[in-house]
Design an enzyme around this catalytic site. Structure first.
Site, PDB file in Angstrom:
ATOM      1  N   THR A  68       0.822  -1.216   0.000  1.00  0.00           N
ATOM      2  CA  THR A  68       0.000   0.000   0.000  1.00  0.00           C
ATOM      3  C   THR A  68       0.856   1.267   0.000  1.00  0.00           C
ATOM      4  OG1 THR A  68      -0.116  -0.073   2.400  1.00  0.00           O
ATOM      5  CG2 THR A  68      -1.966  -1.064   1.199  1.00  0.00           C
ATOM      6  N   GLY A  69       2.190   1.104  -0.061  1.00  0.00           N
ATOM      7  CA  GLY A  69       3.064   2.285  -0.103  1.00  0.00           C
ATOM      8  C   GLY A  69       3.975   2.408   1.117  1.00  0.00           C
ATOM      9  N   THR A  70       4.237   1.281   1.775  1.00  0.00           N
ATOM     10  CA  THR A  70       5.064   1.275   2.987  1.00  0.00           C
ATOM     11  C   THR A  70       6.439   1.920   2.756  1.00  0.00           C
ATOM     12  OG1 THR A  70       4.038  -0.896   3.298  1.00  0.00           O
ATOM     13  CG2 THR A  70       5.738  -0.259   4.888  1.00  0.00           C
ATOM     14  N   HIS A 127       2.917  -4.586   9.463  1.00  0.00           N
ATOM     15  CA  HIS A 127       1.755  -4.951   8.634  1.00  0.00           C
ATOM     16  C   HIS A 127       0.680  -5.634   9.494  1.00  0.00           C
ATOM     17  CE1 HIS A 127       3.818  -3.907   5.006  1.00  0.00           C
ATOM     18  NE2 HIS A 127       4.553  -4.982   4.903  1.00  0.00           N
ATOM     19  N   ARG A 283       7.729  -0.510  -8.572  1.00  0.00           N
ATOM     20  CA  ARG A 283       7.274  -1.119  -9.824  1.00  0.00           C
ATOM     21  C   ARG A 283       6.770  -0.001 -10.728  1.00  0.00           C
ATOM     22  NH1 ARG A 283       2.695  -3.512 -12.089  1.00  0.00           N
ATOM     23  NH2 ARG A 283       1.483  -2.518 -10.459  1.00  0.00           N
ATOM     24  N   LYS A 284       5.497   0.428 -10.514  1.00  0.00           N
ATOM     25  CA  LYS A 284       4.969   1.513 -11.340  1.00  0.00           C
ATOM     26  C   LYS A 284       4.645   2.760 -10.530  1.00  0.00           C
ATOM     27  CE  LYS A 284       3.076  -0.482 -15.460  1.00  0.00           C
ATOM     28  NZ  LYS A 284       1.822  -0.743 -16.204  1.00  0.00           N
ATOM     29  N   GLY A 285       4.169   2.533  -9.302  1.00  0.00           N
ATOM     30  CA  GLY A 285       3.835   3.663  -8.440  1.00  0.00           C
ATOM     31  C   GLY A 285       2.698   4.508  -8.982  1.00  0.00           C
TER      32      GLY A 285
END
Ligand code: A3P
Length: 317
Positions: A68-70, A127, A283-285
């Protein structure tokens, strides 16, 4: 301490045989422990953590579901808290990966690591859902990051497929989709994870800040200022005018962070067993990459599942 540790390990060995089993994405089996699916080593660490980890009221946790953007939020939180210790032209994160900034308590070695040497406020990542953490941690602050489940599914499937044991058949997207919609994936069900933090944030808004990946992407200046204030390190007017907020946002944008040499090479270790190539964290963000993978039917199904689960919570998908 050794005797206590041995006893915990023995109890764990027995308990794990009694738990419901499901298919793992990285390893073969996940175990349902108090409502959440964990692999065996994470489950064991959770039990040790509950015995040995000693939180302090000033601790600040970054809590998030996987993918989720950790990594991004670690960079943002660390650089915001420590903005007086580094210059932006030669920042710690130019040479070190965001993973190294603060410990992920889910994969630490207990009771060996006690974290007493860390400066205050100590920062940690996890997490785990709040229900799997020591009850006294309610006195700490939590930043919870949440992301569109469809993007989480795709990001997690691609990431864990790369880490998946070579002894196992690859996990197809259809299988991963089915498991995800049934709540079965590492740390899942995702909806229960989100809901447990969401509900706690309604009860204790000064202790839990609920942030979305999408908001941080769309309006990073607003969100970063909120985050800083919540952590007790609000930006001064002078800093805002000097462009400090913009600078942090720019430095740790997907393009910048993923382009740094330190994040393109080398591996990150989680516990004794898991090694991940650093570039896999970037990866793509993007928001909405799921469109390249999921059919209209799959989209409707997953949205339906989450709408149903979040119904009445006040949380809009
Ligand atoms: P994608 O796979 O959709 O690209 P985590 O850090 O929790 O494992 O999450 C990884 C996700 O965050 C990946 O999503 C990754 O590309 C994205 N990400 C990493 N750094 C980012 C950044 N600086 N800004 C936005 N997204 C980022």
């Amino acid at each position: 301490e050794d005797a206590e540790h041995n006893k915990i390990c023995q109890d764990y060995n027995h308990m794990i045989t009694t738990l419901p089993k499901g298919n793992g994405w990285r390893v073969q089996h996940l175990y349902n422990y108090n409502g959440f699916w964990l692999d065996s080593s994470t489950l064991k660490t959770n039990i040790l953590l509950n015995t040995y980890f000693k939180p302090q009221p000033s601790d600040i946790f970054l809590a998030s579901f996987m993918k989720t953007g950790t990594t991004w939020f670690k960079a943002l939180m660390f650089s915001t808290i420590n903005r007086h210790n580094y210059t932006f032209s030669n920042h710690y994160l130019h040479h070190q990966s965001p993973q190294s900034t603060f410990p992920m308590i889910d994969s630490e070695d207990y009771p060996v690591n006690d974290f007493t040497h860390l400066p205050t406020p100590r920062l940690f990542a996890t997490h785990f859902s709040p229900t799997l953490l020591p009850p006294c941690m309610t006195s700490c602050k939590f930043v919870y990051v949440c992301r569109d489940p469809k993007d989480v599914l795709i990001s997690k499937w691609i990431y864990l497929s790369k880490l998946r044991s070579k002894d196992l058949a690859p996990l197809s997207l259809d299988e991963a989709f089915e498991l995800f919609c049934n709540g079965i994936s590492e740390y899942g069900p995702y909806w229960d994870h989100v809901l447990s933090y969401w509900k706690d944030s309604l009860v204790c808004p000064d202790k839990i800040l609920f942030v979305t990946y999408e908001d941080m992407k769309k309006q990073p200046l607003v969100e970063l200022r909120k985050l800083a204030t919540f952590m007790g390190k609000g930006f001064t007017l002078e800093e805002v005018e000097r462009g400090v907020v913009e600078e942090i946002v720019r430095l740790f944008s997907f393009e910048n962070l993923s382009g740094l040499e330190v994040n393109r090479r080398g591996v990150e270790k989680f516990g004794k067993l898991v090694e991940v190539e650093r570039r896999e964290f970037f990866r793509k963000g993007e928001i909405g990459d799921w469109r390249n993978y999921l059919s209209e039917e799959m989209k409707d199904r997953i949205d339906g599942v989450f709408d149903e689960k979040l119904k009445g919570s006040g949380l809009v998908r």
